[in-house]
Design an enzyme around this catalytic site. Sequence first.
Site, PDB file in Angstrom:
ATOM      1  N   TYR A  13       0.778  -1.256  -0.113  1.00 32.90           N
ATOM      2  CA  TYR A  13      -0.099  -0.103  -0.207  1.00 32.90           C
ATOM      3  C   TYR A  13       0.855   1.228  -0.029  1.00 32.90           C
ATOM      4  O   TYR A  13       0.859   2.134  -1.070  1.00 32.90           O
ATOM      5  CB  TYR A  13      -0.937   0.028   1.421  1.00 32.90           C
ATOM      6  CG  TYR A  13      -1.749   1.072   1.498  1.00 32.90           C
ATOM      7  CD1 TYR A  13      -1.976   1.676   2.759  1.00 32.90           C
ATOM      8  CD2 TYR A  13      -2.392   1.876   0.386  1.00 32.90           C
ATOM      9  CE1 TYR A  13      -2.627   2.798   3.113  1.00 32.90           C
ATOM     10  CE2 TYR A  13      -3.063   3.011   0.946  1.00 32.90           C
ATOM     11  CZ  TYR A  13      -3.250   3.289   2.157  1.00 32.90           C
ATOM     12  OH  TYR A  13      -4.129   4.672   2.377  1.00 32.90           O
ATOM     13  N   SER A  36       3.992 -11.506   0.294  1.00 31.31           N
ATOM     14  CA  SER A  36       3.326 -12.300   1.412  1.00 31.31           C
ATOM     15  C   SER A  36       2.137 -11.301   1.721  1.00 31.31           C
ATOM     16  O   SER A  36       1.202 -12.011   2.487  1.00 31.31           O
ATOM     17  CB  SER A  36       4.285 -12.444   2.334  1.00 31.31           C
ATOM     18  OG  SER A  36       4.515 -11.233   3.055  1.00 31.31           O
ATOM     19  N   SER A 127       6.393   4.392  13.063  1.00 27.34           N
ATOM     20  CA  SER A 127       4.869   4.516  13.227  1.00 27.34           C
ATOM     21  C   SER A 127       4.708   5.168  14.289  1.00 27.34           C
ATOM     22  O   SER A 127       5.434   5.299  15.476  1.00 27.34           O
ATOM     23  CB  SER A 127       4.258   3.204  13.196  1.00 27.34           C
ATOM     24  OG  SER A 127       3.092   3.010  13.868  1.00 27.34           O
ATOM     25  N   ALA A 128       3.615   6.015  14.482  1.00 29.72           N
ATOM     26  CA  ALA A 128       3.298   6.666  15.886  1.00 29.72           C
ATOM     27  C   ALA A 128       2.847   5.881  16.905  1.00 29.72           C
ATOM     28  O   ALA A 128       2.791   6.202  17.902  1.00 29.72           O
ATOM     29  CB  ALA A 128       2.147   7.665  15.447  1.00 29.72           C
ATOM     30  N   TYR A 152       4.210  -6.121  17.155  1.00 32.47           N
ATOM     31  CA  TYR A 152       4.558  -5.023  15.847  1.00 32.47           C
ATOM     32  C   TYR A 152       4.807  -3.909  16.357  1.00 32.47           C
ATOM     33  O   TYR A 152       5.984  -3.394  15.694  1.00 32.47           O
ATOM     34  CB  TYR A 152       3.189  -5.013  15.239  1.00 32.47           C
ATOM     35  CG  TYR A 152       3.001  -3.874  14.307  1.00 32.47           C
ATOM     36  CD1 TYR A 152       2.447  -2.631  14.740  1.00 32.47           C
ATOM     37  CD2 TYR A 152       3.770  -4.010  13.085  1.00 32.47           C
ATOM     38  CE1 TYR A 152       2.582  -1.747  13.664  1.00 32.47           C
ATOM     39  CE2 TYR A 152       3.875  -2.728  12.442  1.00 32.47           C
ATOM     40  CZ  TYR A 152       3.066  -1.602  12.592  1.00 32.47           C
ATOM     41  OH  TYR A 152       3.375  -0.602  12.017  1.00 32.47           O
ATOM     42  N   LYS A 156       8.818  -1.743  15.694  1.00 35.99           N
ATOM     43  CA  LYS A 156       8.863  -0.615  15.014  1.00 35.99           C
ATOM     44  C   LYS A 156       9.983   0.269  15.994  1.00 35.99           C
ATOM     45  O   LYS A 156      10.936   1.060  15.660  1.00 35.99           O
ATOM     46  CB  LYS A 156       8.004   0.428  14.967  1.00 35.99           C
ATOM     47  CG  LYS A 156       6.746  -0.140  13.756  1.00 35.99           C
ATOM     48  CD  LYS A 156       7.378  -0.020  12.553  1.00 35.99           C
ATOM     49  CE  LYS A 156       6.624  -0.538  11.253  1.00 35.99           C
ATOM     50  NZ  LYS A 156       7.139  -0.395  10.032  1.00 35.99           N
ATOM     51  N   PHE A 181       1.333   8.624  11.128  1.00 43.26           N
ATOM     52  CA  PHE A 181       0.372   8.426  12.128  1.00 43.26           C
ATOM     53  C   PHE A 181      -0.939   7.636  11.297  1.00 43.26           C
ATOM     54  O   PHE A 181      -0.553   6.237  11.003  1.00 43.26           O
ATOM     55  CB  PHE A 181      -0.309  10.047  12.376  1.00 43.26           C
ATOM     56  CG  PHE A 181       0.546  10.472  13.287  1.00 43.26           C
ATOM     57  CD1 PHE A 181       2.063  10.962  13.240  1.00 43.26           C
ATOM     58  CD2 PHE A 181       0.376  10.704  14.613  1.00 43.26           C
ATOM     59  CE1 PHE A 181       2.802  11.363  14.009  1.00 43.26           C
ATOM     60  CE2 PHE A 181       1.213  11.334  15.562  1.00 43.26           C
ATOM     61  CZ  PHE A 181       2.553  11.307  15.321  1.00 43.26           C
ATOM     62  N   ILE A 220     -18.538   0.824  15.204  1.00 46.70           N
ATOM     63  CA  ILE A 220     -17.794   1.844  15.586  1.00 46.70           C
ATOM     64  C   ILE A 220     -17.239   1.559  17.033  1.00 46.70           C
ATOM     65  O   ILE A 220     -18.352   1.281  17.931  1.00 46.70           O
ATOM     66  CB  ILE A 220     -18.431   3.234  15.319  1.00 46.70           C
ATOM     67  CG1 ILE A 220     -18.385   3.569  14.099  1.00 46.70           C
ATOM     68  CG2 ILE A 220     -17.768   4.110  16.329  1.00 46.70           C
ATOM     69  CD1 ILE A 220     -19.238   4.852  13.794  1.00 46.70           C
TER      70      ILE A 220
HETATM   71  C1  WQD Z   1      -8.640   3.818  13.956  1.00 47.47           C
HETATM   72  C2  WQD Z   1      -9.895   4.099  14.668  1.00 47.47           C
HETATM   73  C3  WQD Z   1     -10.696   2.315  16.110  1.00 47.47           C
HETATM   74  C4  WQD Z   1     -11.880   0.038  12.489  1.00 47.47           C
HETATM   75  C5  WQD Z   1      -3.420   1.342  13.477  1.00 47.47           C
HETATM   76  C6  WQD Z   1      -2.148   0.607  13.960  1.00 47.47           C
HETATM   77  C7  WQD Z   1      -1.044   1.638  13.863  1.00 47.47           C
HETATM   78  C8  WQD Z   1      -0.936   1.962  12.173  1.00 47.47           C
HETATM   79  C9  WQD Z   1      -2.252   2.506  12.034  1.00 47.47           C
HETATM   80  C10 WQD Z   1       0.717   0.396  11.203  1.00 47.47           C
HETATM   81  C11 WQD Z   1      -9.624   3.358  16.262  1.00 47.47           C
HETATM   82  C12 WQD Z   1     -11.414   2.699  15.165  1.00 47.47           C
HETATM   83  C13 WQD Z   1     -11.246   0.800  13.462  1.00 47.47           C
HETATM   84  C14 WQD Z   1     -13.309  -0.315  12.736  1.00 47.47           C
HETATM   85  C15 WQD Z   1     -13.652   1.423  14.307  1.00 47.47           C
HETATM   86  N1  WQD Z   1      -0.553   0.692  11.394  1.00 47.47           N
HETATM   87  N2  WQD Z   1     -12.199   1.707  14.132  1.00 47.47           N
HETATM   88  N3  WQD Z   1     -13.928   0.351  13.346  1.00 47.47           N
HETATM   89  O1  WQD Z   1      -5.789   1.460  15.471  1.00 47.47           O
HETATM   90  O2  WQD Z   1      -5.376   3.841  15.225  1.00 47.47           O
HETATM   91  O3  WQD Z   1      -3.480   2.196  14.231  1.00 47.47           O
HETATM   92  O4  WQD Z   1      -3.017   1.527  12.138  1.00 47.47           O
HETATM   93  O5  WQD Z   1       1.820   1.195  11.463  1.00 47.47           O
HETATM   94  O6  WQD Z   1       0.151   0.823  13.946  1.00 47.47           O
HETATM   95  O7  WQD Z   1      -2.078   0.208  15.384  1.00 47.47           O
HETATM   96  O8  WQD Z   1      -5.857   2.566  13.252  1.00 47.47           O
HETATM   97  O9  WQD Z   1      -7.573   2.283  11.571  1.00 47.47           O
HETATM   98  O10 WQD Z   1      -7.285   0.212  13.130  1.00 47.47           O
HETATM   99  O11 WQD Z   1      -8.400   2.200  13.952  1.00 47.47           O
HETATM  100  O12 WQD Z   1     -14.251   2.079  15.068  1.00 47.47           O
HETATM  101  O13 WQD Z   1     -13.704  -1.382  11.928  1.00 47.47           O
HETATM  102  O14 WQD Z   1     -11.002   3.813  14.138  1.00 47.47           O
HETATM  103  O15 WQD Z   1     -11.314   1.958  17.252  1.00 47.47           O
HETATM  104  O16 WQD Z   1     -10.242   4.443  17.160  1.00 47.47           O
HETATM  105  P1  WQD Z   1      -5.141   2.430  14.648  1.00 47.47           P
HETATM  106  P2  WQD Z   1      -7.444   1.774  12.845  1.00 47.47           P
END
Ligand code: WQD
Length: 342
Positions: A13, A36, A127-128, A152, A156, A181, A220
């Site tokens: 991506y 993969s 990653s943040a 994971y 990082k 982020f 959500i």
């Molecule tokens: C974002 C918000 C969920 C899915 C992750 C990794 C991080 C980075 C980015 C790699 C959260 C909410 C999500 C859903 C929802 N990846 N949500 N319903 O967890 O902030 O970060 O991806 O580096 O390392 O941790 O991203 O998109 O999973 O979630 O309500 O079906 O959306 O609770 O608040 P996240 P996310």
Amino acid sequence: MSKRVLVSGGAGYIGSHVTVELIQAGYEVLVADDMSNCDLTCFEGVKKITGREDIPFVKMSFCDEAATEKLFSDWKIDAVIHFAAFKAVGESVEDPLKYYGNNLNSFVNVIGAARRHGCRNILFSSSATVYGEPDKQPVTEQTPRKPSTSPYGNTKQICEDILRDCVAAYPEIRGIALRYFNPIGAHPSALIGELPRGVPNNLVPYITQTAAGRRECLNIFGNDYPTPDGTCLRDFIDIVDLARAHVCAVARMLDDKMEKEYEIFNVGTGRPLSVMELVNAFQKVNNLKLNYKIVPRRAGDIIAIWADPTLANEKLGWKATRTTEETLAAAWAWEKHLMGKN
Ligand code: WQD
């Protein structure tokens, strides 16, 4: 002669979007990926967007030291952008050895081969997540990292430290870590975008698949957080903006503009957005009604995180410019492109 950048994990991506921006900025790109976690859809899209059918692609794993050594002896590489890693937070908790083995060994092999072959410039995809749940917002590069809540996220942090220590020990290596982020969206051409395998963990691909009818309903995860609308706050950064930050970082290294041998930059918009705000923006800009429901919180989610991107703005000469609406329209256009293909 154009400089050549190796993009490890370049069929994925973020890697595919970075490859487009590098080529359009005039760099030669060598893509290597073990495939993969992706297929060739995005790499084919990159060729269409850039009009370059001759982008070299090598299918390989960077856990294979001999293959990594061969890549660096076959090609003159001036800089490496290292994306090749597993990235599913939940899976890393279930199978830590898979993550430590792959994510650490691949990076060690890349740095070792780069060092042996005169490639000074290493750009690491961080990653943040290294900040955990920050005590203060917005997050700067001086915000202390917190012990990771997943293998994971720990890989990082460890890879940042590997790069930091190698730069300190080996004068022939220098590095930049970019802390992303929440990358979202797709290329405006709708020819490349996010292609999660199986059920998406991340918010935006789950939204687009729900809008496409591939998922019944978006869950959500919680609206009882201490935030204005009760849902979590994130710094959602457009994938093309993110990709352009990599071009700026590569230029900083290749044009000898670095001020320290190891530099870290937050790559975010600096604008917190809630899950609900993003869902509403998606519905509005794409003129559709999304089927969603509020369910209990997801374990491990942090309440809020967003960047202070000042350092990247000033030192990289980079700033996020795409609006949330543009990003979400592109995300939907990509999903519709995928529907048309299937
Ligand atoms: C974002 C918000 C969920 C899915 C992750 C990794 C991080 C980075 C980015 C790699 C959260 C909410 C999500 C859903 C929802 N990846 N949500 N319903 O967890 O902030 O970060 O991806 O580096 O390392 O941790 O991203 O998109 O999973 O979630 O309500 O079906 O959306 O609770 O608040 P996240 P996310």
